[in-house]
Design an enzyme around this catalytic site. Sequence first.
Site, mmCIF file in Angstrom:
data_model
loop_
_atom_site.group_PDB
_atom_site.id
_atom_site.type_symbol
_atom_site.label_atom_id
_atom_site.label_comp_id
_atom_site.label_asym_id
_atom_site.label_seq_id
_atom_site.Cartn_x
_atom_site.Cartn_y
_atom_site.Cartn_z
ATOM 1 C CD GLU A 21 -2.760 -1.171 2.465
ATOM 2 O OE1 GLU A 21 -3.811 -0.334 2.296
ATOM 3 O OE2 GLU A 21 -2.484 -1.350 3.549
ATOM 4 C CE1 TYR A 53 -16.516 25.582 -3.420
ATOM 5 C CE2 TYR A 53 -18.101 26.885 -1.809
ATOM 6 C CZ TYR A 53 -17.774 26.407 -2.931
ATOM 7 O OH TYR A 53 -18.511 26.926 -4.075
ATOM 8 C CE LYS A 100 -6.113 1.659 2.751
ATOM 9 N NZ LYS A 100 -5.584 0.992 3.924
#
Length: 122
Positions: A21, A53, A100
């Site tokens: 990963e 934002y 994820k």
Amino acid sequence: MDYIHLNEMAFYGYHGALKEETVLGQRFRASVSLAVDLAEAGLTDDLKKTVNYAEVFDVCRSVVEGQPRKLIESVAEEIARLVMEKFSTQVKGVRVVLIKPDPPIAGHYASVSVDITRGQFV
């Protein structure tokens, strides 16, 4: 309380407990909600009276695309901390959902995620 939502921002990062990963990386999605008072911004149409934002997006990108971490909990915590710190005069609370989509887990599922809330968030 009013809210600003940044929904499913997409980034590529190198977070995870497994070596592959941190070498190959993977996609992450983040949704961030800010508890703010938007009344004055709504009445005046003045950007200075709200939270930009685009700047929140940049904070999220810097964390998710930045230093690798073993846990997505740590990534979410860092986003929350930096948002609360950078926008401390306006943001009363923050909620971070970090997704994820493709963790290296055998099986069928849509994704894994963490959902944290810091500060006042009603």
